[in-house]
Design a protein around this motif. Structure first.
Motif, PDB file in Angstrom:
ATOM      1  N   LEU A 199       0.848  -1.201   0.000  1.00  0.00           N
ATOM      2  CA  LEU A 199       0.000   0.000   0.000  1.00  0.00           C
ATOM      3  C   LEU A 199       0.878   1.243   0.000  1.00  0.00           C
ATOM      4  O   LEU A 199       0.665   2.175  -0.772  1.00  0.00           O
ATOM      5  CB  LEU A 199      -0.883   0.029   1.245  1.00  0.00           C
ATOM      6  N   ASP A 200       1.885   1.231   0.869  1.00  0.00           N
ATOM      7  CA  ASP A 200       2.748   2.410   1.030  1.00  0.00           C
ATOM      8  C   ASP A 200       3.507   2.733  -0.253  1.00  0.00           C
ATOM      9  O   ASP A 200       3.648   3.896  -0.631  1.00  0.00           O
ATOM     10  CB  ASP A 200       3.746   2.193   2.180  1.00  0.00           C
ATOM     11  N   ASN A 201       4.005   1.691  -0.948  1.00  0.00           N
ATOM     12  CA  ASN A 201       4.781   1.977  -2.162  1.00  0.00           C
ATOM     13  C   ASN A 201       3.908   2.159  -3.402  1.00  0.00           C
ATOM     14  O   ASN A 201       4.410   2.441  -4.489  1.00  0.00           O
ATOM     15  CB  ASN A 201       5.849   0.890  -2.398  1.00  0.00           C
ATOM     16  N   GLY A 202       2.599   2.010  -3.232  1.00  0.00           N
ATOM     17  CA  GLY A 202       1.665   2.303  -4.334  1.00  0.00           C
ATOM     18  C   GLY A 202       1.403   1.161  -5.287  1.00  0.00           C
ATOM     19  O   GLY A 202       0.595   1.298  -6.205  1.00  0.00           O
ATOM     20  N   ASN A 203       2.030   0.000  -5.084  1.00  0.00           N
ATOM     21  CA  ASN A 203       1.888  -1.102  -6.044  1.00  0.00           C
ATOM     22  C   ASN A 203       0.443  -1.569  -6.209  1.00  0.00           C
ATOM     23  O   ASN A 203       0.022  -1.921  -7.304  1.00  0.00           O
ATOM     24  CB  ASN A 203       2.757  -2.293  -5.625  1.00  0.00           C
ATOM     25  N   VAL A 204      -0.300  -1.613  -5.102  1.00  0.00           N
ATOM     26  CA  VAL A 204      -1.688  -2.076  -5.194  1.00  0.00           C
ATOM     27  C   VAL A 204      -2.675  -1.001  -4.742  1.00  0.00           C
ATOM     28  O   VAL A 204      -3.886  -1.217  -4.793  1.00  0.00           O
ATOM     29  CB  VAL A 204      -1.917  -3.363  -4.360  1.00  0.00           C
ATOM     30  N   ARG A 205      -2.158   0.147  -4.303  1.00  0.00           N
ATOM     31  CA  ARG A 205      -3.032   1.199  -3.764  1.00  0.00           C
ATOM     32  C   ARG A 205      -3.809   1.881  -4.888  1.00  0.00           C
ATOM     33  O   ARG A 205      -3.266   2.194  -5.936  1.00  0.00           O
ATOM     34  CB  ARG A 205      -2.199   2.238  -3.012  1.00  0.00           C
ATOM     35  N   PHE A 206      -5.091   2.110  -4.623  1.00  0.00           N
ATOM     36  CA  PHE A 206      -5.929   2.801  -5.613  1.00  0.00           C
ATOM     37  C   PHE A 206      -7.125   3.414  -4.900  1.00  0.00           C
ATOM     38  O   PHE A 206      -7.877   2.712  -4.228  1.00  0.00           O
ATOM     39  CB  PHE A 206      -6.402   1.809  -6.688  1.00  0.00           C
ATOM     40  N   ASP A 207      -7.269   4.710  -5.027  1.00  0.00           N
ATOM     41  CA  ASP A 207      -8.453   5.412  -4.521  1.00  0.00           C
ATOM     42  C   ASP A 207      -8.713   5.104  -3.036  1.00  0.00           C
ATOM     43  O   ASP A 207      -9.841   4.827  -2.634  1.00  0.00           O
ATOM     44  CB  ASP A 207      -9.664   5.018  -5.376  1.00  0.00           C
ATOM     45  N   GLY A 208      -7.663   5.114  -2.230  1.00  0.00           N
ATOM     46  CA  GLY A 208      -7.813   4.902  -0.799  1.00  0.00           C
ATOM     47  C   GLY A 208      -7.887   3.448  -0.370  1.00  0.00           C
ATOM     48  O   GLY A 208      -7.921   3.136   0.823  1.00  0.00           O
ATOM     49  N   GLY A 209      -7.955   2.539  -1.330  1.00  0.00           N
ATOM     50  CA  GLY A 209      -8.009   1.109  -1.014  1.00  0.00           C
ATOM     51  C   GLY A 209      -7.031   0.347  -1.887  1.00  0.00           C
ATOM     52  O   GLY A 209      -5.941   0.833  -2.191  1.00  0.00           O
ATOM     53  N   ILE A 210      -7.431  -0.856  -2.300  1.00  0.00           N
ATOM     54  CA  ILE A 210      -6.599  -1.647  -3.208  1.00  0.00           C
ATOM     55  C   ILE A 210      -7.396  -1.971  -4.464  1.00  0.00           C
ATOM     56  O   ILE A 210      -8.625  -1.987  -4.451  1.00  0.00           O
ATOM     57  CB  ILE A 210      -6.108  -2.953  -2.548  1.00  0.00           C
ATOM     58  N   SER A 211      -6.675  -2.219  -5.547  1.00  0.00           N
ATOM     59  CA  SER A 211      -7.316  -2.544  -6.820  1.00  0.00           C
ATOM     60  C   SER A 211      -6.734  -3.839  -7.382  1.00  0.00           C
ATOM     61  O   SER A 211      -5.538  -3.920  -7.655  1.00  0.00           O
ATOM     62  CB  SER A 211      -7.120  -1.414  -7.832  1.00  0.00           C
TER      63      SER A 211
END
Length: 480
Positions: free
Chosen positions: A188-200
């Motif tokens: 989540l922190d490095n942005g790999n799966v983070r999207f719009d406040g959650g995961i995608s």
């Protein structure tokens, strides 16, 4: 030749809600004919269990961790032609009334993906390539690369990820990362799966796969823009050199006017004129339309949603009713569109028929009987309906977007080419102008119309060319 595991949430001949199922029903067989070994894995839904359970072979049983508990998995299989289909059984997750649309969809498909990953170990089956389809499978490359990176058997696998519709992304709360997927929070922190406040799930599939494909060349370019990118355009642009657009085909044995058991009169290029008229008269009688072999019959088989361009039709109902045509619409979707078509039929009995719901058998008869097929989509990753209509010598009228642009060539009255009609802008006036143009050709330029019908029948809508392109993709991946 490669060993390929296709992972998907649905597939023919077992279950279908959309075009993904058609692809899973046809592409694996087309690839096996080119020498690849292809297996498919999907959930064991209630409808599959009710129909096929006695025919399924029990393969193995194990557990995976979901919500910090060990949850049982049972794997079954069945051969269809030369393709082995695996099924992941969990009655609580999958034996429900419908396939999708539940509060726990994220958990259900996290379980499915974890079960698939462990299935490889349990069966000692190690494909060269795992080919994942849509959001329901998007976490598989991530989970294998992040949690099995010390296992050489998993490390050797390459990943292809196919986007069938970017609008459905599998976006869920961040807590699922640890509880259901067993992944560390630094993703989540490095942005790999983070999207719009959650995961995608979709974003993860795009970032972690070795190659990404989508279902037409034009759509592969459209999704790099903010207009079509569904807020993932920046991610897709990062991977654009690994992004392939490969147009879908259809099962040309299932969709074959020469042998189709669902239509009353069979035809090919030689007798299409006489037999298509008979199909038209039979459909008019079946649906309570005025029986008239000379009137232009316009067909439409579709989900009735904003994506499919029906708001354009809503703006032009007066012009539609005034046109010298009959209109048959088969489909269901947004309530206000259904209501409008019901009112339209009630006010135009004998001219307009609206069949609410879906009826596969009737769909075949609409393709066979219609002269023109309406498909004015706002966006269309590939589209299969226009391919079916071409197969039956029914000219598609489409908006130039995605796969519609790649498969339908607009009639050119000067050099006498084309296999349908198209308009570019998402504008109801352009739609009606193009419809009236097609009407004019139908009634006043019979020779040109017949030429277009011949071109439609000659259009290659099979999987052959697409399967060749997938083979090139797999070869490139394995030779990197």
């Amino acid at each position: 030749m490669a060993s390929i595991l296709m992972v998907a949430s649905e597939g023919l001949p077992f279950i279908k809600t959309g075009g993904l199922a058609d692809v899973i029903g046809s592409l694996p067989l087309a690839l096996t004919e080119k020498g690849h070994e292809v297996k498919v894995v999907m959930p064991l839904y209630r409808k599959i269990a009710e129909k096929y359970m006695d025919e399924l072979y029990f393969d193995c049983e194990y557990t995976v961790s979901i919500n910090y508990q060990e949850v049982p998995v049972r794997v079954y299989s069945k051969m269809v032609d030369d393709v082995c289909f695996f099924f992941i059984q969990h009655q609580g997750y999958f034996e429900r009334d419908t396939l999708y649309g539940y509060q726990d969809d994220g958990e259900r498909f996290a379980y499915f993906q974890k079960a698939v990953i462990e299935m490889l170990n349990q069966l000692n089956y190690w494909p060269n390539i795992i080919h994942c389809h849509d959001w329901h499978t998007g976490m598989i490359p991530c989970m294998i690369k992040e949690t099995h990176n010390n296992d050489s058997r998993y490390n050797a696998i390459r990943f292809v990820y196919t986007i069938h519709n970017l609008a459905f992304q599998g976006n869920f709360g961040p807590e699922m990362l640890d509880s259901c997927l067993g992944l560390p929070y630094y993703l989540l922190d490095n942005g790999n799966v983070r999207f719009d406040g959650g995961i995608s799930f979709m974003k993860s599939g795009i970032l972690y796969s070795d190659k990404i494909t989508t279902v037409s060349p034009t759509y592969s370019q459209e999704i790099l823009t903010s207009q079509y990118g569904e807020h993932l355009e920046a991610v897709l642009n990062m991977r654009k050199y690994d992004l392939w657009g490969i147009v879908n085909g259809i099962d040309i044995e299932l969709w074959n006017p020469k042998t189709d058991p669902e239509i009353p009169y069979h035809f090919d290029k030689v007798n299409i004129k006489s037999e298509k008229l008979k199909n038209k008269l039979a459909l008019q009688k079946e649906l309570g339309l005025d029986e008239n072999k000379d009137v232009m019959l316009v067909g439409c088989v579709s989900r009735l949603t904003w994506q499919k361009g029906f708001y354009l039709l809503m703006e032009q109902l007066d012009a539609l009713c005034a046109a010298p045509i009959q209109l048959v619409i088969l489909g269901s979707g947004e309530k206000q569109i259904e209501q409008k078509f019901r009112e339209l039929e009630n006010g135009n009995k004998g001219k307009i028929c609206f069949y609410q719901g879906y009826n596969e058998s009737l769909a075949h008869r609409i393709y066979a009987a219609s002269d023109l097929f309406l498909m004015p989509s706002l966006f269309e990753p590939c589209g299969l309906s226009q391919l079916c209509s071409l197969r039956y010598g029914t000219l598609p009228l489409v908006r130039e977007t995605g796969g519609l642009k790649d498969t339908v060539n607009a009639y050119n009255e000067y050099d006498k080419t084309g296999n349908g009609f198209s308009f570019e802008k998402y504008d109801s006036n352009d739609l009606i102008h193009t419809l009236y143009y097609a009407i004019d050709v139908y009634y006043n330029r019979k020779q040109d119309w017949d030429m277009l019908v011949t071109n439609a029948l000659n259009s290659d809508v099979s999987w052959q060319n697409s399967a060749k392109t997938y083979c090139l993709l797999y070869d490139e991946l394995l030779n990197q």
